[in-house]
Scaffold this motif. Structure first.
Motif, PDB file in Angstrom:
ATOM      1  N   ALA A 236     -53.251   5.604 -23.212  1.00 37.49           N
ATOM      2  CA  ALA A 236     -53.439   6.381 -21.988  1.00 37.49           C
ATOM      3  C   ALA A 236     -52.132   7.045 -21.558  1.00 37.49           C
ATOM      4  O   ALA A 236     -52.117   8.227 -21.187  1.00 37.49           O
ATOM      5  CB  ALA A 236     -53.975   5.490 -20.873  1.00 37.49           C
ATOM      6  N   LEU A 237     -51.028   6.291 -21.598  1.00 33.00           N
ATOM      7  CA  LEU A 237     -49.744   6.849 -21.194  1.00 33.00           C
ATOM      8  C   LEU A 237     -49.316   7.979 -22.125  1.00 33.00           C
ATOM      9  O   LEU A 237     -48.848   9.037 -21.660  1.00 33.00           O
ATOM     10  CB  LEU A 237     -48.679   5.760 -21.164  1.00 33.00           C
ATOM     11  N   LEU A 238     -49.483   7.781 -23.434  1.00 34.44           N
ATOM     12  CA  LEU A 238     -49.114   8.830 -24.379  1.00 34.44           C
ATOM     13  C   LEU A 238     -49.980  10.069 -24.188  1.00 34.44           C
ATOM     14  O   LEU A 238     -49.497  11.205 -24.327  1.00 34.44           O
ATOM     15  CB  LEU A 238     -49.242   8.309 -25.810  1.00 34.44           C
ATOM     16  N   THR A 239     -51.259   9.867 -23.861  1.00 36.14           N
ATOM     17  CA  THR A 239     -52.145  11.000 -23.600  1.00 36.14           C
ATOM     18  C   THR A 239     -51.677  11.792 -22.389  1.00 36.14           C
ATOM     19  O   THR A 239     -51.660  13.031 -22.403  1.00 36.14           O
ATOM     20  CB  THR A 239     -53.587  10.512 -23.381  1.00 36.14           C
ATOM     21  N   VAL A 240     -51.285  11.077 -21.332  1.00 39.25           N
ATOM     22  CA  VAL A 240     -50.768  11.732 -20.131  1.00 39.25           C
ATOM     23  C   VAL A 240     -49.499  12.517 -20.445  1.00 39.25           C
ATOM     24  O   VAL A 240     -49.349  13.680 -20.047  1.00 39.25           O
ATOM     25  CB  VAL A 240     -50.511  10.700 -19.018  1.00 39.25           C
ATOM     26  N   LEU A 241     -48.584  11.890 -21.185  1.00 44.24           N
ATOM     27  CA  LEU A 241     -47.318  12.554 -21.507  1.00 44.24           C
ATOM     28  C   LEU A 241     -47.541  13.754 -22.426  1.00 44.24           C
ATOM     29  O   LEU A 241     -46.920  14.812 -22.242  1.00 44.24           O
ATOM     30  CB  LEU A 241     -46.359  11.560 -22.157  1.00 44.24           C
ATOM     31  N   PHE A 242     -48.426  13.592 -23.392  1.00 45.15           N
ATOM     32  CA  PHE A 242     -48.707  14.709 -24.298  1.00 45.15           C
ATOM     33  C   PHE A 242     -49.386  15.850 -23.546  1.00 45.15           C
ATOM     34  O   PHE A 242     -49.045  17.024 -23.720  1.00 45.15           O
ATOM     35  CB  PHE A 242     -49.592  14.239 -25.453  1.00 45.15           C
ATOM     36  N   GLY A 243     -50.364  15.504 -22.713  1.00 48.68           N
ATOM     37  CA  GLY A 243     -51.046  16.533 -21.941  1.00 48.68           C
ATOM     38  C   GLY A 243     -50.105  17.244 -20.983  1.00 48.68           C
ATOM     39  O   GLY A 243     -50.171  18.476 -20.831  1.00 48.68           O
ATOM     40  N   GLY A 244     -49.225  16.484 -20.339  1.00 45.89           N
ATOM     41  CA  GLY A 244     -48.251  17.103 -19.446  1.00 45.89           C
ATOM     42  C   GLY A 244     -47.286  18.003 -20.183  1.00 45.89           C
ATOM     43  O   GLY A 244     -46.963  19.107 -19.724  1.00 45.89           O
ATOM     44  N   GLY A 245     -46.834  17.526 -21.354  1.00 49.88           N
ATOM     45  CA  GLY A 245     -45.945  18.361 -22.156  1.00 49.88           C
ATOM     46  C   GLY A 245     -46.616  19.632 -22.617  1.00 49.88           C
ATOM     47  O   GLY A 245     -46.005  20.705 -22.656  1.00 49.88           O
ATOM     48  N   ALA A 246     -47.908  19.513 -22.986  1.00 50.66           N
ATOM     49  CA  ALA A 246     -48.650  20.698 -23.409  1.00 50.66           C
ATOM     50  C   ALA A 246     -48.797  21.694 -22.270  1.00 50.66           C
ATOM     51  O   ALA A 246     -48.676  22.912 -22.474  1.00 50.66           O
ATOM     52  CB  ALA A 246     -50.028  20.282 -23.924  1.00 50.66           C
ATOM     53  N   ARG A 247     -49.054  21.200 -21.062  1.00 47.93           N
ATOM     54  CA  ARG A 247     -49.162  22.114 -19.911  1.00 47.93           C
ATOM     55  C   ARG A 247     -47.850  22.854 -19.677  1.00 47.93           C
ATOM     56  O   ARG A 247     -47.830  24.063 -19.435  1.00 47.93           O
ATOM     57  CB  ARG A 247     -49.552  21.337 -18.662  1.00 47.93           C
ATOM     58  N   LEU A 248     -46.747  22.132 -19.776  1.00 47.23           N
ATOM     59  CA  LEU A 248     -45.446  22.764 -19.561  1.00 47.23           C
ATOM     60  C   LEU A 248     -45.150  23.809 -20.629  1.00 47.23           C
ATOM     61  O   LEU A 248     -44.575  24.867 -20.339  1.00 47.23           O
ATOM     62  CB  LEU A 248     -44.346  21.695 -19.557  1.00 47.23           C
TER      63      LEU A 248
END
Length: 475
Positions: free
Chosen positions: A167-179
């Protein structure tokens, strides 16, 4: 002491709850909770020293009371963990932590003390704010504490810890993708914001108390007016310079000019003339005092349009607890806005930005730019400005915050810092930023505090299950 407060270490904010939760679970109920409470009171009392504007012994009373609130999630976990099924135990602490901090955020101190603020600067993680608000980050911190403890109790069952990691990696990956994939592509506008320079006439403000009480001499009133005029002249002159340099939106820091109510119309007339002559949007910040009134202070932001007309006058909705709250008139709690060639402009004053429920109006109104005059002190620099940046990510607006005695900064709707000026380090008390003129509509601005309400409902359900179930053996 480094998990929150003046000297926060972001990693410590994840580890401290996990360690304290471990202690509470392993000790007998009453001694364990009593020791945890003492630890919370002492550490919070040290960590937040100087941050809360509470004098003398009242600060320690505040620490004792706030320690009770901070202990509640640990009480919930300790009392329920042995009464609910193993599959649900890992949800008790994160749900209780979110519920406690969510309910606390509706009190006089707003969202101060929320664990999510310890993660300022971690932009991939903070993109979660646009979906869940600060409650998503708080839930992750609480969830981490719970699954680490479960893994220590059951080292052969690491599936809950693995689920958290995914879950944490998904959040970080998704946030990085948005940026990376969705940067702001709109045109920008030059925004200049000013704090008043030190003035030799400033001692004239020492007479304000006597003036408000109606016992000042004519000489004291004259000294106050001279001090007020000197600061106003300086700000008007500097505003003209910024307009000539290309700024289209100009505003001042919180209560930049203290002025008597009788003198306000003349000052606003000068400001309106400047806006009309230089064809700018001018945000004038006044601390207007009415001698003899029950609530003598109006902490206001007046936005003047390029044609010299007043677009709106906004009173601070949440005066800072203490002397300001005792003296200041409050607004009706409604944000005001105006459409401009540079997007929809909204104003909010300092402490207002600490209340996510108030700033949700900016998201609902589809604000593009929020100007936020502020006044801080060294102990909350830069934390208070960083907290304001969370509102920009949550609600999808671009933010300029000009601060007396602290960090002034501008952010886009993803939390990128576009400009900064720290009064304790700068010589020029002016910040210039190129702000995007378009914001975005976030899921959080549409759905509101859905996760917080879900956690509150989940906690109630867990309490109900715990009441109906006998104490289970520790595993």
């Amino acid at each position: 002491m480094v998990a929150d407060g003046r000297n926060t270490i972001a990693l410590a904010a994840w580890l401290a709850p996990a360690c304290l939760l471990r202690f509470v679970r392993k000790e007998r109920v009453l001694p364990g909770l009593a020791i945890a409470y003492v630890v919370l009171v002492i550490t919070r009392g040290i960590a937040f020293r100087g941050m809360a504007p509470i004098p003398g012994v009242f600060y320690y009373i505040f620490a004792v009371i706030s320690g009770i609130s901070a202990l509640l999630p640990y009480i919930a976990d300790r009392l329920l963990a042995e009464r609910v099924e193993q599959a649900y135990r890992k949800l008790i602490f994160p749900c209780a932590l979110v519920a406690q901090q969510f309910l606390y955020s509706h009190g006089p101190h707003g969202s101060w003390g929320t664990m999510a603020y310890t993660q300022a600067g971690n932009l991939p993680l903070l993109q979660l704010l646009s979906v869940t608000g600060i409650w998503g980050v708080t839930f992750l911190i609480g969830w981490f504490a719970a699954v680490v403890n479960q893994a220590l109790d059951q080292p052969r069952n690491l599936r809950p810890l693995a689920a958290f990691a995914v879950a944490l990696l998904t959040v970080l990956f998704g946030g990085g993708a948005r940026l990376a994939l969705s940067p702001s592509s709109s045109p920008s506008v030059r925004v200049a914001s000013l704090s008043p320079a030190e003035q030799p006439q400033q001692p004239g403000f020492n007479h304000l108390e006597a003036i408000v009480a109606g016992r000042a001499t004519s000489a004291q009133v004259s000294a106050f007016r001279n001090a007020s005029a000197a600061i106003a002249n300086d700000l008007l002159s500097r505003s003209t310079l910024e307009a000539s340099a290309g700024a289209k939106i100009i505003f001042w820091s919180e209560s930049a000019v203290y002025v008597l109510a009788d003198d306000e119309p003349a000052l606003l007339a000068r400001c309106r003339e400047l806006a009309r002559t230089d064809h700018v949007y001018l945000g004038v910040t006044l601390g207007t005092w009415t001698p003899g009134a029950l609530k003598p202070l109006q902490n206001k932001l007046v936005l003047i349009e390029p044609d010299g007309s007043v677009a709106w006058q906004y009173l601070k909705a949440h005066p800072t607890p203490g002397p300001e709250a005792a003296a200041a008139l409050r607004s009706d709690g409604k944000l005001t806005w105006i459409d401009s060639p540079y997007g929809r402009i909204v104003g909010a004053i300092r402490y207002d930005m600490d209340f996510p429920s108030l700033m949700a109006q900016a998201g609902a109104d589809r604000a593009d730019i929020v100007i936020s005059p502020a006044g801080d002190w060294r102990a909350i620099d830069p934390r208070h400005t960083e907290m304001a940046s969370f509102r920009a990510i949550e609600q999808g607006f671009n933010l300029a915050r000009q601060t007396n005695q602290g960090l002034s900064a501008a952010y886009d709707y993803e939390g990128h810092q576009l400009a900064q000026m720290d009064q304790f380090q700068a010589h020029e008390l002016t910040m210039v930023a190129q702000l995007p003129i378009r914001g975005v509509r976030t899921l959080y601005s549409l759905l509101g505090n859905w996760l917080a309400w879900l956690c509150l409902a989940g906690l109630i359900a867990l309490v109900w299950l715990g009441i109906r179930s006998p104490i289970k053996s520790r595993q």
